[in-house]
Design an enzyme around this catalytic site. Structure first.
Site, PDB file in Angstrom:
ATOM      1  N   TYR A  99      23.531  -7.154 -54.423  1.00 52.74           N
ATOM      2  CA  TYR A  99      23.660  -8.193 -53.396  1.00 52.74           C
ATOM      3  C   TYR A  99      24.716  -7.815 -52.361  1.00 52.74           C
ATOM      4  CZ  TYR A  99      24.579 -12.543 -50.984  1.00 52.74           C
ATOM      5  OH  TYR A  99      24.747 -13.476 -49.997  1.00 52.74           O
ATOM      6  N   GLY A 128      21.914 -14.876 -48.811  1.00 52.49           N
ATOM      7  CA  GLY A 128      21.596 -16.281 -49.015  1.00 52.49           C
ATOM      8  C   GLY A 128      20.239 -16.448 -49.660  1.00 52.49           C
TER       9      GLY A 128
END
Length: 530
Positions: free
Chosen positions: A72, A79
């Protein structure tokens, strides 16, 4: 002068200095450092430890970026779009895009000192070695601040979760040479032009760097640090004006005795009572509550002044503890850990900071409210113990300070609205991925207005109390009170007399309090207040 700033606060007079950021994996900055950069234009340097920590964390990010596994913020979207794996050739574009798309603020410009605090605190976290940002990006952040370049950041755009995203994005946009910024001359121009004029090369963001520049509580924390500095001056100022009002109302200082406050041992209460007692030492006006119109006790707004101001001081102490913890934090998502892991987390949630910002707004509203009640008492002939109606020169022909109290009352009413907690609200965003937010930025923005209004409220009480004391003939005020009156008159805060254009007098009183001159005048007589 930025009207949100109390220049008498800590750090305001430091002027040009030097702040060194980074001491390995500790925070490396203090509240005083934040004030020195935000308000005093101190120059920033990166320590050798910070540069080493930056380089070490970057090696970890580069190694992860080279692997096929998605990470990530390094090789994924953000998001609600985090499920997409981003190929290497698109990752630089990904980082540019997050900055451009998140720089979506609207509304009036945020004050220069807020933006400088915001950027400096983001730099502090970047230099912690937990973000994976390259040393050259951190150096560019320092160079922009040192050049006096201030990104244009807007009032609206932060929900206080995932950090102050839009405000920080506008700052990151400037680092890329895009968007608008204010130069050291105060003129807003394209950021690229300003960087070029100062020999600063725009950054080309790499994996994780765009995200790391946006993901922190830095805006709300910066405003908290500055509010605490301002409130420190204002609470001392309120102790002084409360003492002046007590004196003008011929009240008793016996309620300020240390032994009375020792049996209810709240530290702030004891400090406020001690300050008032110091101001009143040597007064001939106190202790006349049993004279012509005897009263057993003074009104609550006079007698309970230390309890109210003290509760606010203790609230400040808790808020200061939260600020110190947040200054020691490295807020980012994901973070680089010392063992080489890069992990997602929720440390960007602004709740700890948002709560204390709201607590301070509540305390400030109550302090303003009790000051207004004392002012009203000074103006009411039925409760002022011999003072003329509205402290007028010729009541009926003159209105005196009648409408000054209206202005003060309007400010108090606004303070009560500003005391409604922003942090009690939450609104979901990002397709319900970010389904609970802190609203900490909003809490910070309304606290700045509350601090601004509190300054004016105290200024009106000062104006009324000094006039009332001068109208008491035959008895001498305390030496500290005389010092305040003399200093205020020298600063353009005029004394009793026929009606005149009142706004300039009130503006002079506001400047006298805002500049810390009220506290300075007293401390020349009493020594340092608590």
């Amino acid at each position: 002068m930025d009207m949100h700033t109390v220049v008498g606060g800590e750090g305001a007079k430091r002027g040009l200095g030097r702040v060194v950021v980074g001491d390995g994996r500790a925070s490396g900055v203090s509240a005083s450092d934040v004030l020195a950069v935000a308000r005093g234009a101190a120059r920033i340097e990166l320590s050798e430890d910070a540069v080493a920590a930056l380089a070490a964390a970057r090696e970890i990010v580069d190694a992860l970026a080279a692997k096929p596994d998605p990470v990530y913020g390094v090789s994924t979207g953000f998001g609600a779009l985090a499920t997409r794996h981003i190929s290497p050739e698109l990752r630089a574009q990904l980082q540019r895009n997050i900055v451009r798309s998140h720089a979506a603020g609207m509304g009036p410009r945020v004050e220069r000192e807020v933006v400088r605090a915001l950027m400096f605190l983001r730099l502090k976290t970047v230099c912690s070695g937990h973000t994976g940002v390259r040393p050259e990006v951190a150096q560019t952040m320092a160079d922009v601040l040192n050049a006096g370049i201030t990104p244009v950041v807007h009032e609206y755009g932060s929900l206080g979760c995932s950090g102050d995203l839009a405000p920080l994005s506008h700052c990151a946009l400037t680092l890329m040479g895009e968007g608008d910024a204010e130069g050291p001359d105060g003129v807003v121009r394209p950021a690229g032009e300003l960087l070029a004029e100062h020999g600063i090369q725009p950054v080309e963001l790499r994996e994780k760097e765009g995200l790391a520049l946006l993901n922190g509580t830095d805006g709300m924390l910066g405003m908290l640090v500055m509010a605490l500095a301002d409130l420190d001056t204002l609470y001392k100022s309120a102790d002084i004006t409360a003492a002046l009002s007590l004196e003008a109302l011929l009240g008793t200082d016996k309620v300020l005795a240390p032994e009375l406050h020792a049996i209810r041992p709240h530290p702030g209460q004891g400090a406020a009572a001690a300050n008032m007692l110091a101001v009143l030492e040597g007064s001939q006006l106190t202790g006349h509550h049993q004279d012509d119109a005897p009263r057993v006790q003074d009104a609550y707004s006079v007698r309970c002044a230390p309890q109210v101001a003290g509760a606010g001081r203790d609230t400040m102490a808790h808020a200061r503890l939260v600020a110190e913890r947040e200054l020691a934090a490295a807020v980012d998502n994901p973070v680089v850990l010392p063992d080489g892991r890069v992990e997602s987390n929720g440390n960007f949630h602004g709740a700890p900071v948002a709560y204390v910002l709201d607590f301070l707004a509540i305390a400030a509203a109550d302090l303003g409210s009790i000051a207004e009640r004392r002012t009203d008492r000074l103006l009411d002939k039925n409760r002022s113990h011999g003072l003329p109606p509205f402290l007028a020169d010729d009541a009926g022909v003159d209105s005196g300070l009648m409408i000054a109290q209206y202005t003060q009352a309007a400010l108090v009413s606004e303070m009560k609205r500003l005391a409604v907690p922003a942090s009690a609200d939450s609104i979901p965003s990002s397709a319900m991925q970010e389904d609970h937010v802190s609203m900490g930025w909003s809490a910070a923005r309304k606290l700045r207005t509350a601090v601004d209004n509190l300054t004016r409220i105290i200024a009106v009480e000062l104006y009324a109390a000094t006039r009332a004391i001068e109208l008491r003939e035959g008895l001498s005020p305390a030496p500290a009170s005389r010092a305040v009156i003399e200093a205020a008159r020298a600063a353009g805060v005029q004394g009793p007399g026929p009606d005149r254009f009142l706004a300039p007098d009130l503006a002079a009183a506001d400047a006298f309090v805002r500049g810390g001159h009220l506290v300075e005048a007293v401390e020349k007589v009493t020594g340092p207040l608590q």
